[in-house]
Design a protein around this motif. Sequence first.
Motif, PDB file in Angstrom:
ATOM      1  N   GLY A 168      -2.039 -22.849  76.688  1.00 22.62           N
ATOM      2  CA  GLY A 168      -1.163 -22.894  75.515  1.00 22.62           C
ATOM      3  C   GLY A 168       0.179 -23.456  75.941  1.00 22.62           C
ATOM      4  O   GLY A 168       0.609 -23.299  77.093  1.00 22.62           O
ATOM      5  N   GLN A 169       0.822 -24.155  75.021  1.00 17.62           N
ATOM      6  CA  GLN A 169       2.122 -24.762  75.327  1.00 17.62           C
ATOM      7  C   GLN A 169       3.152 -24.433  74.246  1.00 17.62           C
ATOM      8  O   GLN A 169       4.054 -25.210  73.960  1.00 17.62           O
ATOM      9  N   GLY A 170       2.996 -23.244  73.653  1.00 15.52           N
ATOM     10  CA  GLY A 170       3.981 -22.778  72.668  1.00 15.52           C
ATOM     11  C   GLY A 170       5.165 -22.136  73.379  1.00 15.52           C
ATOM     12  O   GLY A 170       5.244 -22.098  74.612  1.00 15.52           O
ATOM     13  N   ASN A 171       6.087 -21.597  72.597  1.00 20.43           N
ATOM     14  CA  ASN A 171       7.297 -21.010  73.190  1.00 20.43           C
ATOM     15  C   ASN A 171       7.006 -19.757  74.004  1.00 20.43           C
ATOM     16  O   ASN A 171       7.734 -19.462  74.957  1.00 20.43           O
ATOM     17  N   VAL A 172       5.951 -19.012  73.650  1.00 21.74           N
ATOM     18  CA  VAL A 172       5.615 -17.836  74.461  1.00 21.74           C
ATOM     19  C   VAL A 172       5.164 -18.297  75.853  1.00 21.74           C
ATOM     20  O   VAL A 172       5.565 -17.733  76.881  1.00 21.74           O
ATOM     21  N   GLY A 212      -2.375 -27.682  77.922  1.00 22.43           N
ATOM     22  CA  GLY A 212      -2.451 -27.831  76.463  1.00 22.43           C
ATOM     23  C   GLY A 212      -3.662 -28.644  76.054  1.00 22.43           C
ATOM     24  O   GLY A 212      -4.043 -29.597  76.747  1.00 22.43           O
ATOM     25  N   ARG A 213      -4.253 -28.297  74.926  1.00 23.08           N
ATOM     26  CA  ARG A 213      -5.455 -29.038  74.502  1.00 23.08           C
ATOM     27  C   ARG A 213      -5.103 -30.315  73.750  1.00 23.08           C
ATOM     28  O   ARG A 213      -5.975 -31.105  73.423  1.00 23.08           O
ATOM     29  N   ARG A 214      -3.823 -30.507  73.449  1.00 19.77           N
ATOM     30  CA  ARG A 214      -3.407 -31.760  72.814  1.00 19.77           C
ATOM     31  C   ARG A 214      -2.396 -32.457  73.727  1.00 19.77           C
ATOM     32  O   ARG A 214      -2.242 -32.092  74.885  1.00 19.77           O
ATOM     33  N   GLY A 215      -1.686 -33.444  73.192  1.00 18.96           N
ATOM     34  CA  GLY A 215      -0.835 -34.271  74.059  1.00 18.96           C
ATOM     35  C   GLY A 215       0.619 -33.850  74.058  1.00 18.96           C
ATOM     36  O   GLY A 215       1.001 -32.895  73.377  1.00 18.96           O
ATOM     37  N   GLY A 321      -3.854 -29.599  58.950  1.00 16.82           N
ATOM     38  CA  GLY A 321      -2.544 -30.242  58.904  1.00 16.82           C
ATOM     39  C   GLY A 321      -2.061 -30.761  60.243  1.00 16.82           C
ATOM     40  O   GLY A 321      -0.922 -31.150  60.395  1.00 16.82           O
ATOM     41  N   LYS A 322      -2.927 -30.770  61.267  1.00 18.71           N
ATOM     42  CA  LYS A 322      -2.473 -31.332  62.546  1.00 18.71           C
ATOM     43  C   LYS A 322      -3.632 -32.032  63.251  1.00 18.71           C
ATOM     44  O   LYS A 322      -4.798 -31.751  62.988  1.00 18.71           O
ATOM     45  N   TRP A 323      -3.257 -32.927  64.156  1.00 15.44           N
ATOM     46  CA  TRP A 323      -4.282 -33.601  64.945  1.00 15.44           C
ATOM     47  C   TRP A 323      -4.945 -32.588  65.849  1.00 15.44           C
ATOM     48  O   TRP A 323      -4.282 -31.827  66.537  1.00 15.44           O
ATOM     49  N   THR A 400       3.610 -16.925  63.568  1.00 12.44           N
ATOM     50  CA  THR A 400       4.454 -18.096  63.820  1.00 12.44           C
ATOM     51  C   THR A 400       5.870 -17.838  63.323  1.00 12.44           C
ATOM     52  O   THR A 400       6.086 -17.013  62.438  1.00 12.44           O
ATOM     53  N   GLY A 401       6.779 -18.579  63.914  1.00  9.76           N
ATOM     54  CA  GLY A 401       8.163 -18.526  63.438  1.00  9.76           C
ATOM     55  C   GLY A 401       9.058 -17.703  64.336  1.00  9.76           C
ATOM     56  O   GLY A 401       8.598 -16.846  65.090  1.00  9.76           O
ATOM     57  N   ILE A 402      10.348 -18.004  64.233  1.00 14.99           N
ATOM     58  CA  ILE A 402      11.336 -17.282  65.037  1.00 14.99           C
ATOM     59  C   ILE A 402      11.812 -16.043  64.260  1.00 14.99           C
ATOM     60  O   ILE A 402      11.394 -15.830  63.127  1.00 14.99           O
TER      61      ILE A 402
END
Length: 552
Positions: A168-172, A212-215, A321-323, A400-402
């Motif tokens: 995963g490449q999110g903020n967490v 990450g599974r995307r770019g 809504g996303k690639w 999701t979200g801050i």
Amino acid sequence: MASIGKFRWITRRFTTHPSAPLRICVVGSGPAGFYTAEKILKAHEKVEVDVIDRLPTPFGLVRSGVAPDHPETKIVTNQFSRVARNERCSFFGNVCLGSSVTLPELREMYNAVVLAYGAESDRSLGIPGEELAGIYAAREFVWWYNGHPDCRNLDPDLKSTDTAVIFGQGNVALDVARILLRPTAELARTDIASHALAALEESSIRKVYLVGRRGPVQAACTAKELREVLGIKDLRIHIQPADLVTTPVDEIEMKNNRIRKRVYELLSKAVTPAHAPHPGQRELHFVFFRKPDKFLESNDRSGHLGGVQLEKTILKGFGDGKWMGTYFHNNVTSFFNSEVQRLSLKSIGYKSIAIDGLPFDSKKGIVPNIGGRVLADASKDHMQYETGLYVCGWLKRGPTGIIGTNLYCAEETLSCISDDVDKGVLTSNSPKPGRDGLLQLLDSRNTRVVTFDAWEKIDAEEKRRGNLKNKPREKLTMWEELLKVVRERLSGTPTDRYAYILEKFQAELQTEYIQIVILVQGFDHALARCQRIFTNSIHHPEPRILVGNCYG
Ligand code: NAP
């Protein structure tokens, strides 16, 4: 408010009143819960709000989720504390929805219930080997370094490998990478849990992979958080040049989304120029277009993680809504060597937990709702709402979200509540027992309730201990430890409190002093019990004991 010795007693109105207030219970004391409570109190003068939480401590994600090196994000707790101290608001910690009190019971006792208990579980990858020791959900790791009592004993092994792989490449994921890589001298000045700091000081992790599974254009993190991890002192950044090549679709995506453009620019400039690393230098590797296919068991340690096999992905198709990545199954392109890879963290998203009696969409991990009004059955064409049941925060919209996102979320939920008040759907015509009933029920179940006053004692103790170590606070991280401070400070069940009062006033009780004024929680059975306990304990021919209402 009266006071006896060093104790503070608060007299409150309890019983039904000719025009009884509307009584609302908010479940969860994180940002969604406190913003909702604040907004309800501001919008409705005649409403009482009780906020309950399963932990003895308030503030949810702000205390257990926000990284210790982000103190500015935690300032919002001052605002939440003001809400909790509002005379129409109460906080009751150590009250678990589902075990201390059920949802049907809460709905019976209050005019309305707002569920804001967040997401306390994790998405899973659903691949072989996920149960091996050495694989953790990022949430557990975050709770561990933030001193959440449920993960106090997680004890991740940071010593038998030099490599950690984060999926995963999110903020967490970025938070976790930063905590693993940041110099511990810098972390020592934060409110990081001391057990985590000690483990990080001895850690042999030198390389962290963020997979990450995307770019790079689609990486889920935001620019500020990325800049922070890239800015760690003396850190080498690695990215395969081929992964940074963009496609025409990437260019369109960047044109339409400034954050994606900024993230890509930061990544493409971040790579450390090739020269030999100096011994012990830490490394952060961004790996794109890969997804985990299988966790491998260690050859020398049965049941433990030894490596992980990755699949290559390409971006193809537009989903949700996303690639999305399309995966070459069984086309294993790389794996981390089984001799070194013993620590893996899945940072692929949190998940809310369902509770008995609550409609739940297990696929999305949320309570089905429209704008915060809970739907009785989302599958039916005709919308039917659960009267007096609302939802806010991650339980309402997904993880999701801050923190600030919850402000808008709470506003939306409040507008449903206000609408229902205006339409007469929510009314106090048939008064509900509210906090009086709740406390009575909890007392009968011997639940040790932690009030906001009691939390403030924990808070003061943590700050006192932190002061000794030059940190903002030294968190109490064990259930017993947290409840002990509270017990010592006059809280818990009424029976505990009587015992405490007796002990403290033993000397006075032996004297000629015959009139004692004791203020207790205002239930008939509790008053009677208090009177009985004191009468039996005071050896005086004619003790006169007066009891009234109080909160410890
Ligand atoms: P997130 O932002 O949704 O990131 C989840 C990551 O997991 C994404 O990279 C996602 O990839 C990946 N993923 C999901 N399912 C996967 C699978 N089956 N296989 C492989 N990868 C998978 O979630 P988060 O990092 O847990 O953060 C939660 C929210 O809290 C976010 O809104 C975040 O911004 C916020 N937060 C903010 C801060 C801050 O402001 N400092 C700090 C922490 C968290 P895809 O992108 O391909 O789906």
